[in-house]
Structure formats: structure tokens, C-alpha cells
Write a protein that holds these residues in place. Sequence first.
Motif, PDB file in Angstrom:
ATOM      1  N   VAL A  31       1.066  14.603  85.357  1.00  0.00           N
ATOM      2  CA  VAL A  31       2.054  13.519  85.291  1.00  0.00           C
ATOM      3  C   VAL A  31       3.025  13.749  84.140  1.00  0.00           C
ATOM      4  O   VAL A  31       4.243  13.644  84.313  1.00  0.00           O
ATOM      5  CB  VAL A  31       1.356  12.141  85.161  1.00  0.00           C
ATOM      6  N   ASP A  80       0.610   5.766  86.639  1.00  0.00           N
ATOM      7  CA  ASP A  80       0.833   7.042  87.334  1.00  0.00           C
ATOM      8  C   ASP A  80      -0.375   7.961  87.166  1.00  0.00           C
ATOM      9  O   ASP A  80      -0.826   8.606  88.113  1.00  0.00           O
ATOM     10  CB  ASP A  80       2.069   7.763  86.789  1.00  0.00           C
ATOM     11  N   VAL A 117       9.061  19.678  78.770  1.00  0.00           N
ATOM     12  CA  VAL A 117       9.373  18.266  78.868  1.00  0.00           C
ATOM     13  C   VAL A 117       9.101  17.550  77.547  1.00  0.00           C
ATOM     14  O   VAL A 117       9.915  16.752  77.080  1.00  0.00           O
ATOM     15  CB  VAL A 117       8.581  17.609  80.028  1.00  0.00           C
ATOM     16  N   GLY A 160       8.420   8.922  80.705  1.00  0.00           N
ATOM     17  CA  GLY A 160       8.589   8.578  82.117  1.00  0.00           C
ATOM     18  C   GLY A 160       7.297   8.398  82.887  1.00  0.00           C
ATOM     19  O   GLY A 160       7.256   7.703  83.899  1.00  0.00           O
ATOM     20  N   GLY A 161       6.217   9.036  82.422  1.00  0.00           N
ATOM     21  CA  GLY A 161       4.931   8.918  83.103  1.00  0.00           C
ATOM     22  C   GLY A 161       4.147   7.745  82.553  1.00  0.00           C
ATOM     23  O   GLY A 161       3.976   7.613  81.344  1.00  0.00           O
ATOM     24  N   SER A 162       3.695   6.880  83.415  1.00  0.00           N
ATOM     25  CA  SER A 162       2.956   5.692  82.978  1.00  0.00           C
ATOM     26  C   SER A 162       1.446   5.912  83.103  1.00  0.00           C
ATOM     27  O   SER A 162       0.987   6.830  83.783  1.00  0.00           O
ATOM     28  CB  SER A 162       3.357   4.486  83.826  1.00  0.00           C
ATOM     29  N   ALA A 179       5.413  16.546  84.879  1.00  0.00           N
ATOM     30  CA  ALA A 179       6.415  16.217  85.898  1.00  0.00           C
ATOM     31  C   ALA A 179       7.401  15.147  85.431  1.00  0.00           C
ATOM     32  O   ALA A 179       8.599  15.245  85.694  1.00  0.00           O
ATOM     33  CB  ALA A 179       5.720  15.749  87.172  1.00  0.00           C
ATOM     34  N   LYS A 180       6.889  14.127  84.729  1.00  0.00           N
ATOM     35  CA  LYS A 180       7.724  12.974  84.390  1.00  0.00           C
ATOM     36  C   LYS A 180       7.975  12.799  82.903  1.00  0.00           C
ATOM     37  O   LYS A 180       8.768  11.954  82.504  1.00  0.00           O
ATOM     38  CB  LYS A 180       7.064  11.698  84.908  1.00  0.00           C
ATOM     39  N   GLU A 185      11.801  15.649  75.103  1.00  0.00           N
ATOM     40  CA  GLU A 185      11.625  14.243  74.704  1.00  0.00           C
ATOM     41  C   GLU A 185      11.579  14.076  73.187  1.00  0.00           C
ATOM     42  O   GLU A 185      12.010  13.054  72.663  1.00  0.00           O
ATOM     43  CB  GLU A 185      10.350  13.664  75.309  1.00  0.00           C
TER      44      GLU A 185
END
Length: 120
Positions: A32, A45, A113, A40-42, A35-36, A117
Motif C-alpha cells: 500500500v 487500505d 514514494v 495517501g495510503g490509509s 503504491a499510494k 513525500e
Amino acid sequence: MSAKDGGQAGRRGPYAKSEERRRSILDAAHAVFAAKGYSGGSLQDVADHASMSQTSLLHHFPSKRELLMAVLERRDEITGAMPADAEEGLIDGVIRTALFNESIPSVIELYTVLCAESVT
């Protein structure tokens, strides 16, 4: 031979299941976050990806930050498995590490990622 006699066929019991569940959560969180991203990933998720409730996930990892730290520790365990070569130079070492990391699903994505961030 039984567990009573001092022998065991393999890891069993609640600790083995808990460790297995924890590893599946870390794998889900890795996917997760790769990818996010972390932002962005919770947790939902991650829970969905691990086929569990968010409440169960929070039982293992009380916060999203603790989950991320555990994912990074797990990533270090995986990537730390690469044997070092004392004879190679810096450039060769970086290339060898990059090639090794390519063989591990989502490691490069997670790194990229999270680096992006961290700029914000």
C-alpha cells in the motif's frame, strides 16, 4: 514425539499465528505504501489488503507511524540479506545494490514514494 516430550514438529500456537499475521500486515502495508505513499495510503487500505478489520490491524500496530517503522525495519531485513563485497568500489556497490533491490517486489517503489513525500 509430542510437545510434552520436548519435541515439536514446528512452530505452533498463538505466537506463531500472531507472527504470521504480523508479517502479512507488513507485506500489505509495504504494498500500500509503495503504491499510494504513506500519506495517501490509509490504515483501512492496509487492513483491506491484509483481509482484516482496521481494529484487528490496530491490535498489532497501534498507529500508522508504528506500522511504517515496522515496514522499514522489515525492508532493512530483506535488503540487508545481500552479502557485502569488501573488494568492490563505491560505484560497483551501488550498482550491485540497485540490481539486488530490483529483484525484491516494491522495494524501489517504496523508497521512491517515501523520498518524494519527505520533500514536503
